[in-house]
Design a protein around this motif. Structure first.
Motif, PDB file in Angstrom:
ATOM      1  N   GLN A   1       0.747  -1.180  -0.008  1.00  0.00           N
ATOM      2  CA  GLN A   1       0.050  -0.115   0.146  1.00  0.00           C
ATOM      3  C   GLN A   1       0.850   1.283   0.018  1.00  0.00           C
ATOM      4  N   PHE A   2       1.778   1.232   0.772  1.00  0.00           N
ATOM      5  CA  PHE A   2       2.738   2.272   0.873  1.00  0.00           C
ATOM      6  C   PHE A   2       3.414   2.681  -0.421  1.00  0.00           C
ATOM      7  N   LEU A   3       4.143   1.688  -0.975  1.00  0.00           N
ATOM      8  CA  LEU A   3       4.699   1.636  -1.970  1.00  0.00           C
ATOM      9  C   LEU A   3       3.713   2.113  -3.452  1.00  0.00           C
ATOM     10  N   ARG A   4       2.909   1.530  -3.513  1.00  0.00           N
ATOM     11  CA  ARG A   4       1.773   1.871  -4.360  1.00  0.00           C
ATOM     12  C   ARG A   4       1.209   3.405  -4.035  1.00  0.00           C
ATOM     13  N   GLU A   5       1.148   3.825  -3.251  1.00  0.00           N
ATOM     14  CA  GLU A   5       0.604   5.219  -2.841  1.00  0.00           C
ATOM     15  C   GLU A   5       1.883   6.150  -3.187  1.00  0.00           C
ATOM     16  N   ALA A   6       2.839   5.758  -2.964  1.00  0.00           N
ATOM     17  CA  ALA A   6       4.150   6.851  -3.044  1.00  0.00           C
ATOM     18  C   ALA A   6       4.367   6.969  -4.635  1.00  0.00           C
ATOM     19  N   VAL A   7       4.214   5.834  -5.213  1.00  0.00           N
ATOM     20  CA  VAL A   7       4.385   5.990  -6.756  1.00  0.00           C
ATOM     21  C   VAL A   7       3.546   6.437  -7.657  1.00  0.00           C
ATOM     22  N   GLU A   8       2.199   6.270  -7.303  1.00  0.00           N
ATOM     23  CA  GLU A   8       1.234   6.730  -8.062  1.00  0.00           C
ATOM     24  C   GLU A   8       0.974   8.422  -7.802  1.00  0.00           C
ATOM     25  N   LEU A   9       1.063   8.727  -6.448  1.00  0.00           N
ATOM     26  CA  LEU A   9       1.198  10.177  -6.262  1.00  0.00           C
ATOM     27  C   LEU A   9       2.237  11.042  -6.802  1.00  0.00           C
ATOM     28  N   ALA A  10       3.468  10.283  -6.725  1.00  0.00           N
ATOM     29  CA  ALA A  10       4.740  10.997  -7.379  1.00  0.00           C
ATOM     30  C   ALA A  10       4.248  10.936  -8.929  1.00  0.00           C
TER      31      ALA A  10
ATOM     32  N   GLY B   1       1.132  -7.752  -5.086  1.00  0.00           N
ATOM     33  CA  GLY B   1       0.364  -9.119  -5.197  1.00  0.00           C
ATOM     34  C   GLY B   1      -0.201  -9.699  -3.651  1.00  0.00           C
ATOM     35  N   HIS B   2       0.022  -9.124  -2.678  1.00  0.00           N
ATOM     36  CA  HIS B   2      -0.439  -9.383  -1.495  1.00  0.00           C
ATOM     37  C   HIS B   2      -1.826  -8.403  -1.539  1.00  0.00           C
ATOM     38  N   LEU B   3      -1.609  -6.975  -1.789  1.00  0.00           N
ATOM     39  CA  LEU B   3      -2.397  -6.429  -1.601  1.00  0.00           C
ATOM     40  C   LEU B   3      -3.845  -6.804  -2.570  1.00  0.00           C
ATOM     41  N   ASP B   4      -3.473  -7.284  -3.800  1.00  0.00           N
ATOM     42  CA  ASP B   4      -4.403  -7.690  -4.481  1.00  0.00           C
ATOM     43  C   ASP B   4      -5.367  -8.933  -4.197  1.00  0.00           C
ATOM     44  N   ARG B   5      -4.754  -9.592  -3.663  1.00  0.00           N
ATOM     45  CA  ARG B   5      -5.460 -10.686  -2.910  1.00  0.00           C
ATOM     46  C   ARG B   5      -6.372 -10.208  -2.058  1.00  0.00           C
ATOM     47  N   ALA B   6      -5.698  -9.523  -1.086  1.00  0.00           N
ATOM     48  CA  ALA B   6      -6.654  -8.801  -0.027  1.00  0.00           C
ATOM     49  C   ALA B   6      -7.787  -8.162  -0.555  1.00  0.00           C
ATOM     50  N   ARG B   7      -7.518  -7.496  -1.479  1.00  0.00           N
ATOM     51  CA  ARG B   7      -8.609  -6.535  -2.227  1.00  0.00           C
ATOM     52  C   ARG B   7      -9.687  -7.295  -2.893  1.00  0.00           C
ATOM     53  N   ARG B   8      -9.369  -8.487  -3.307  1.00  0.00           N
ATOM     54  CA  ARG B   8     -10.158  -9.472  -3.952  1.00  0.00           C
ATOM     55  C   ARG B   8     -11.286 -10.130  -2.775  1.00  0.00           C
ATOM     56  N   LEU B   9     -10.398 -10.398  -1.780  1.00  0.00           N
ATOM     57  CA  LEU B   9     -11.147 -10.986  -0.568  1.00  0.00           C
ATOM     58  C   LEU B   9     -12.261  -9.892  -0.179  1.00  0.00           C
ATOM     59  N   GLY B  10     -11.824  -8.705  -0.233  1.00  0.00           N
ATOM     60  CA  GLY B  10     -13.016  -7.718   0.183  1.00  0.00           C
ATOM     61  C   GLY B  10     -14.137  -7.297  -0.720  1.00  0.00           C
ATOM     62  N   LEU B  11     -13.864  -7.407  -2.014  1.00  0.00           N
ATOM     63  CA  LEU B  11     -14.605  -7.098  -3.180  1.00  0.00           C
ATOM     64  C   LEU B  11     -15.552  -8.089  -3.375  1.00  0.00           C
ATOM     65  N   TYR B  12     -15.313  -9.328  -2.788  1.00  0.00           N
ATOM     66  CA  TYR B  12     -16.183 -10.484  -2.845  1.00  0.00           C
ATOM     67  C   TYR B  12     -17.638 -10.069  -2.181  1.00  0.00           C
TER      68      TYR B  12
ATOM     69  N   HIS C   1      -8.707   7.458  -2.492  1.00  0.00           N
ATOM     70  CA  HIS C   1      -9.179   6.052  -3.117  1.00  0.00           C
ATOM     71  C   HIS C   1      -8.197   5.060  -2.680  1.00  0.00           C
ATOM     72  N   LEU C   2      -6.977   5.228  -2.609  1.00  0.00           N
ATOM     73  CA  LEU C   2      -6.123   4.216  -2.301  1.00  0.00           C
ATOM     74  C   LEU C   2      -6.395   3.755  -0.967  1.00  0.00           C
ATOM     75  N   ARG C   3      -6.519   4.674  -0.053  1.00  0.00           N
ATOM     76  CA  ARG C   3      -6.628   4.413   1.529  1.00  0.00           C
ATOM     77  C   ARG C   3      -7.982   3.674   1.491  1.00  0.00           C
ATOM     78  N   ALA C   4      -9.173   3.843   0.581  1.00  0.00           N
ATOM     79  CA  ALA C   4     -10.253   3.240   0.839  1.00  0.00           C
ATOM     80  C   ALA C   4     -10.024   1.571   0.440  1.00  0.00           C
ATOM     81  N   VAL C   5      -9.229   1.768  -0.523  1.00  0.00           N
ATOM     82  CA  VAL C   5      -8.943   0.236  -0.930  1.00  0.00           C
ATOM     83  C   VAL C   5      -8.292  -0.595   0.331  1.00  0.00           C
ATOM     84  N   PHE C   6      -7.320   0.329   0.737  1.00  0.00           N
ATOM     85  CA  PHE C   6      -6.882  -0.524   2.013  1.00  0.00           C
ATOM     86  C   PHE C   6      -7.463  -0.950   3.216  1.00  0.00           C
TER      87      PHE C   6
END
Lengths: 250, 250
Positions: A97-106, A169-180, A214-219
């Motif tokens: 989450q931290f890495l993604r946020e850093a990259v996408e915000l930058a 990868g880990h974030l995606d799996r967790a997201r998928r669990l949440g979105l189900y 948005h990214l925090r909501a996913v998290f």
DNA sequence: CGACCAATGCTTGTATACAAGTGCTGGTCG
DNA sequence: CGACCAGCACTTGTATACAAGCATTGGTCG
């Protein structure tokens, strides 16, 4: 180094052969997909022999695929013990989450004054698709991926996406669990629109703010599902063993 | 799934066996080090058989190591043709630079009010070491790595360092090329001190600014060396083949 | 009945054999 | 002399055989 061949030239001829349609690549992509879609759930045992037999190949490509997935953190290999689908590690999820946020915000800070018209059009079509009524969840995931990737390309750092992908990868799996749980993630689509319009309007600060929200909501979804399905997460060492799930390879 | 063993429990017992002292790990680390230190220069041919013979192991661990390095982008594998140390790709270098900058700057924004005393002390000792007169270049590199890693840990996102490391392989090689020119990189050490003091003073904006200046300075070195040694960089497809360099394994 | 312990099935790690493909080399033919 | 082409040496991809180690199991002994 007697008569025969030496190192061939290092030209674009090789770029063609880069289309590695090897068996390893097929196995790798299959396994990765099954892990990310939770068809192979966290904690499941992965026997090289079983996978090889089920996929109709030998141990070698299976093994090499597992090693690759292991480096991505999606699989854990314990020598002389076994290989397992990694449990969702909250620490790694937070890192992703931290890495993604850093990259996408930058990237949003780095947007050019003149936006690429083709990419803008692609983003527009993507958002339109996201709001289609009877949208499949898998399709939404693909659109979500493409949306964020295109946004990164808009800033000229598209190839950094690969690193984000392998890290999240880990974030995606967790997201998928949440979105189900949630039937349709309409909220996320709306947030996407908000980000896009801020970008179009040239309001970098607003775009940043919207993206962060948005990214925090996913998290936050991750933490929610963690309360519901703790056995899929690591750190709870004394949890259920999750014995050899029967994996069917259709 | 007849009589014998089933999936063992997934407890901390396995964490012990995580100390993979396998032959593959040794080969992987050796090869990675030789690539990053340019002992295996960009473009060099890597024959699995030769490496196996030189390292005293079979093709298997060598091959698996090359696959891992290939996923990191440090090695390119062309099926039925050969494996080569990747040339320094300016685009990938720029990506690594962007990613590193994004992550490290985001970390500075995320510093806690109360800094960890042990880490601060570690950073202080590190900086003292950096200013030692007759410092070896290799030692400086280690200190530089440790400095940035510790700074990341200070913000609580230490484990994100692993991703940065794997992404910045190309950047590291390019930096090394650049630093071999300058006798001693005293300028970088001074910049490190500047960043550290801004962090201690709680001036996030100054810390960000100093860090950005520092990372950009490193990046500029890459372009400088590129003008001097274009054959080590990609994109010039018609360049010298760099035939099978004789690699001595001491 | 409980604790200990050897046998056994599995696991991954490594080594080796074979298969498929590529590029250079050198002879041959026009 | 030049172009072509068959053969060879080398490459990585895959399959298989063997080695080493862990965990469960089931028996045995106290």
């Amino acid at each position: 180094m007697g008569g025969g061949a030496v190192a061939p030239r290092y030209d674009e001829r090789m770029a063609r052969s880069n289309r590695q349609r090897t068996s390893r690549r097929a196995v790798y992509e299959t396994l990765r997909r099954k892990v990310l879609t939770l068809e192979l759930p966290p904690g499941a045992a992965l026997s090289e022999n079983e996978l090889a037999a089920a996929l109709g190949v030998s141990r070698t490509p299976v093994r090499e695929s597992l090693i690759l997935l292991s480096q991505e953190g999606l699989v854990q290999i314990f020598p002389q013990v076994g290989s397992f689908v990694s449990r969702v590690d909250p620490a790694k999820v937070a890192d992703a989450q931290f890495l993604r946020e850093a990259v996408e915000l930058a990237a949003l800070d780095d947007l050019p004054a003149e936006l690429d018209a083709d990419l803008v059009e692609e983003l527009r079509r993507n958002l339109a698709e996201q709001e289609r009524p009877g949208l499949d969840l898998e399709d939404f995931f693909e659109l979500d991926e493409a949306f964020h990737h295109a946004l990164l390309r808009l800033s000229g750092h598209g190839s950094a996406w690969a690193t984000v992908v392998s890290a999240k990868g880990h974030l995606d799996r967790a997201r998928r669990l949440g979105l189900y749980d949630t039937a349709t993630p309409t909220g996320f689509a709306a947030q996407h629109v908000e980000i896009f319009e801020a970008v179009l309007g040239g309001d970098a600060a607003l775009a940043r703010s919207a993206m962060r929200t948005h990214l925090r909501a996913v998290f936050d979804d991750v933490e929610r599902v963690r309360a519901r399905s703790p056995e899929l997460f690591a750190k709870d060492t004394g949890s259920v063993p999750v014995r050899r799930n029967v994996v069917v390879w259709e």
